[in-house]
Structures are given as structure tokens and as C-alpha cells.
Enzyme design. Structure first.
Site, PDB file in Angstrom:
ATOM      1  N   GLY A 176       1.481 -29.821  32.499  1.00 43.47           N
ATOM      2  CA  GLY A 176       0.918 -30.486  31.331  1.00 43.47           C
ATOM      3  C   GLY A 176       0.636 -31.953  31.596  1.00 43.47           C
ATOM      4  O   GLY A 176       0.160 -32.659  30.711  1.00 43.47           O
ATOM      5  N   ASP A 234      -1.295 -35.121  36.982  1.00 44.65           N
ATOM      6  CA  ASP A 234      -1.359 -34.756  38.401  1.00 44.65           C
ATOM      7  C   ASP A 234      -1.644 -33.267  38.606  1.00 44.65           C
ATOM      8  O   ASP A 234      -2.541 -32.893  39.362  1.00 44.65           O
ATOM      9  CB  ASP A 234      -0.058 -35.149  39.103  1.00 44.65           C
ATOM     10  N   SER A 235      -0.876 -32.404  37.953  1.00 45.01           N
ATOM     11  CA  SER A 235      -1.101 -30.969  38.130  1.00 45.01           C
ATOM     12  C   SER A 235      -2.436 -30.546  37.522  1.00 45.01           C
ATOM     13  O   SER A 235      -3.089 -29.619  38.014  1.00 45.01           O
ATOM     14  CB  SER A 235       0.047 -30.158  37.522  1.00 45.01           C
ATOM     15  N   CYS A 238      15.641 -28.476  42.226  1.00 44.49           N
ATOM     16  CA  CYS A 238      14.713 -27.701  41.411  1.00 44.49           C
ATOM     17  C   CYS A 238      13.517 -27.259  42.249  1.00 44.49           C
ATOM     18  O   CYS A 238      13.076 -26.112  42.170  1.00 44.49           O
ATOM     19  CB  CYS A 238      14.263 -28.524  40.212  1.00 44.49           C
ATOM     20  N   CYS A 245      15.202 -33.373  35.975  1.00 43.39           N
ATOM     21  CA  CYS A 245      14.111 -32.408  36.156  1.00 43.39           C
ATOM     22  C   CYS A 245      14.151 -31.321  35.083  1.00 43.39           C
ATOM     23  O   CYS A 245      15.152 -30.635  34.919  1.00 43.39           O
ATOM     24  CB  CYS A 245      14.243 -31.785  37.543  1.00 43.39           C
TER      25      CYS A 245
END
Length: 418
Positions: free
Chosen positions: A13, A16-17, A101, A222
């Protein structure tokens, strides 16, 4: 005709992604966005943005006209990351859940799900990192879910993929990828590796991703987020009252609710103390947190540490280290700290001693010592033991001088000048 390449892009969300998925789409890949839910929102007592994050990721996928999936790894995250997180704090160490993670969730469970259930040929993330292979090589790599044995077959053909620092050195995130497996690295693409953060934001703006540009940079634990750490951790660990003790004279300066609430180097807010005191050491058995009256006190400065068994991204230690049992490289234990020259000494159990060229502040057990050679991230080991602090060494030198002085005086008394 070239076969369609299917890529699953991990979507958070964030900007970057979102841009990573956009770039993959522009390159002609068959992209699927996947959002991971790793924390049970029913148990939240602080601010949780998981639902909003999911909505933002879904909106980006709609704008790109790509499929969107959600996966839940709440149980896996609790078992592999959060339980470890709590256990480390109870032992007096300070863990790094972001690194774990990535190791256990994103580059293990997610990559298996992407390949086994979504028919992916590769996965992609929005990390600022690069590898030594070209994108097309990713699709030629075989993905092996579990290593057949602890040691590599000596006759196996080596074609290790290297993890390299990003073009944007300030945003470089190889630090957080230092524990992932070679097999996961072979099947992963990092579309942002050659870009700067500013350019990524420009791409997002031109693509109309205004809703993700408004978001703050993700902070805190995280997948759990930013929150009051003391209040949060005391929801899971029972208070263990103890004393703040001055490292200089042993004087009790105040009380605390638990040693696990403090990490080395942080300011200790001690009731009734007007001046700033800083955590320099912990005695878990006694429940004591040792403090010093300055942020760069000699008790915080060390130049030697020992890790547990090092996780090398190429699976085996570097050839130079195997051959010589020693190797020069660079080290950091915090994401954006400057790389520090060091010398590694290899132990029989696979751990290493790390000798730094100069003492640094607040080396912290439980954190990962991450090693670099040039632009390559070699791997990492958890910091288990620390060498003596400058304060301890200075005290030892002072005792030796005092003993020498007493000895000289005794000799003079025994053999007076006639």
C-alpha cells in the site's frame, strides 16, 4: 514466441511497492499484486492501518488492471517472528523483527505461495536493492523450497546470486535482506534497485498514485507499526521491577518496570533525575539496568563482538575467510549507520569474532551484524557477546597503575636509601 512471465509483487500500500508493480507491468510481465496480513487486527490496542494499507494496495492494482490477492500469515508471524521477538527481550537482547519478517514471511511463506499456488515464475518487492543477475535470468532459476542437506555438495555447480547495494545508498535496504536464502534470492526481482527515492516518487506522481504519495514512511515494528513501546510490550510481558544503577559508582539512581524495556544507548528517563542518563549495560539475573551520565560515555564504546553462526547469502563463507580464517570487510548493525571497516575471525562453529578498526557506540546483543565487501552484502550473524567496553579497559588500566604504585612504595619501604 516467448512465454509470458508471471511475477507476484508484494504490495504494502506504499509508494515503493506500488511503483515496483507499475514498472513490472510496463516491462510486459503478467503481474499479480499480493497484500500480506501478518498481524491480527482483532488484538490491536494501538493504531492499526492494515485495512487502509490493503485498500491502498487494491486501488493501485485496479489502476494497473492487475489481479489482487490477500494472504494471511498471522499464525506464522506470531510463531516465527513475534514469539522470537518477545523471547529475545526476556533474555536481555534487542531483536530486529524486520530482518526476521523478511526471512520467514516474505521470502519464505510468500514466495512458496506465489510459486506453488499462484503460478508465479518469480516474485518482486519494493526493496531498494539489486542482485548480480539480469531479470531474464530470474526466470531460468530453479526454485527449491527446502535445502536437501546442511552442506552443499562439493561437486555442485556454483552459480550464486549476489545481493548488491541499491543505487540510492541512503535508501539501500540490503541490511533488511541479510538473512534471506540463496534460493529465494534467485527467484526475486527488485525493480527499484537502480532508482533513487525521489525518482520513484516522480514516477508515482505521473502515474496518478496520489493516495500512496500522501502516506508517511512506514515506521516501528514490522507489520505492527509505530506505537508506545513500553505500553505495547507490557501487554505481553509481565513487569519485572529493578533498579537503575550508575556504572561509575554503583549508586542506585531509580527504579524501572523491566530490563526488557531498554536497549543499550537509549536515554533512560529516571524519575527524580533532572540530568540525562543513558543505558550502558543490563544484568538480567539481578534485574539491573546500568546507566551512565553522558551519551558517549566510555561504557558505551566497544570494538569487539561475537556473533552466532553466520548466515551467508551464498550459503558458504567467503573463500578468503575459509582459507585464511580471517578476512577484512565492512560492518554495520543499524540500517543507516556508516559502514565500518572490520576484521572477521572464523570460529569452528561458524560464528565470527568481529574486530572493529575503532570503538563504536552502543553495540547491541540481539541485533544483526551485517557484513559487506564492496557493494555486496555477504550475510549476517546475530550479536551474542560483546568485548570489554572502554570504561572497563580504563578501570583495568587504573587498577594496574594503582597496584604498580603500591608495589613500588612497598619496595622503597623494604630497601630505604642509606
Amino acid at each position: 514466441m516467448q512465454a509470458v512471465r508471471r511475477v507476484v509483487c508484494a504490495m504494502s500500500g506504499g509508494v515503493d511497492s506500488s511503483v515496483a508493480a507499475l514498472l513490472l507491468r510496463r516491462r510486459g510481465y503478467d503481474v499479480t499484486g499480493v497484500f500480506m496480513n501478518n498481524w491480527d487486527v482483532v488484538d490491536e490496542h494501538g493504531v492499526c492501518s492494515a485495512e487502509k494499507d490493503c485498500e491502498d494496495a487494491y486501488k493501485v492494482c485496479q489502476m494497473l488492471d492487475i489481479p489482487f490477492h490477500q494472504v494471511s500469515y498471522v499464525k506464522e508471524y506470531w510463531h516465527d517472528v513475534f514469539s522470537y521477538f518477545l523471547n529475545e527481550y526476556e533474555k536481555g537482547r534487542t531483536p530486529n523483527p524486520d530482518i526476521l519478517c523478511n526471512k520467514h514471511i516474505k521470502f519464505n511463506y510468500l514466495i512458496s505461495h506465489a510459486i506453488d499456488n499462484l503460478g508465479a515464475d518469480a516474485i518482486a518487492t519494493g526493496h531498494y536493492a539489486r542482485t548480480s543477475q539480469e531479470d531474464e535470468e530470474v526466470f531460468q532459476q530453479k526454485y527449491i523450497k527446502h535445502r536437501p542437506s546442511l552442506f552443499r555438495n562439493r561437486f555442485e555447480v556454483r552459480n550464486d546470486v549476489k545481493l548488491l547495494q541499491a543505487a540510492d545508498k541512503f535508501k539501500d535496504q540490503t541490511f533488511f535482506l541479510c538473512q534471506i536464502s540463496q534460493y529465494a534470492l534467485r527467484k526475486t526481482m527488485f525493480p527499484l534497485g537502480g532508482l533513487t527515492k525521489d525518482f520513484v516518487k516522480k514516477i508515482a506522481a505521473e502515474a496518478g498514485f496520489h493516495h500512496v504519495l500522501k502516506r508517511k514512511e512506514s515506521m516501528g515494528i514490522c507489520f505492527i507499526g509505530e506505537r508506545n513501546f513500553e505500553r505495547f510490550i507490557l501487554e505481553y510481558l509481565e513487569p519485572q521491577p529493578g533498579n537503575f544503577v550508575s556504572i561509575e559508582d554503583g549508586k542506585i539512581m531509580g527504579t524501572h518496570k523491566g530490563w526488557f524495556l531498554f536497549t543499550l544507548g537509549q536515554r533512560a528517563r529516571i524519575g527524580g533525575q533532572r540530568d540525562a542518563w543513558f543505558v550502558v549495560d543490563k544484568d538480567v539475573a539481578a534485574g539491573t539496568v546500568y546507566v551512565a551520565p553522558s551519551t558517549n560515555h566510555p561504557a558505551l564504546l566497544r570494538d569487539l563482538l561475537r556473533t552466532d553462526r553466520v548466515h551467508w547469502l551464498s550459503e558458504d563463507p567467503p573463500a578468503e575467510l575459509i582459507r585464511d580464517k580471517m578476512m577484512e570487510c565492512h560492518f554495520r548493525f543499524q540500517h543507516q549507520m556508516a559502514l565500518m571497516p572490520c576484521v572477521l575471525t572464523l570460529n569452528q562453529d561458524g560464528s565470527v569474532w568481529v574486530s572493529l578498526v575503532k570503538p563504536i557506540r552502543a553495540l547491541t546483543p540481539g541485533q544483526f551484524a551485517v557484513f559487506y565487501k564492496g557493494e555486496e552484502c555477504l550475510g549476517s550473524g546475530k550479536i551474542m557477546r560483546l568485548g570489554p567496553s572502554l570504561h572497563t579497559l580504563q578501570q583495568g588500566q587504573q587498577r594496574m597503575k594503582s597496584a604498580a604504585s603500591v608495589s613500588t612504595e612497598a619496595v622503597e619501604e623494604m630497601d630505604p636509601v642509606s
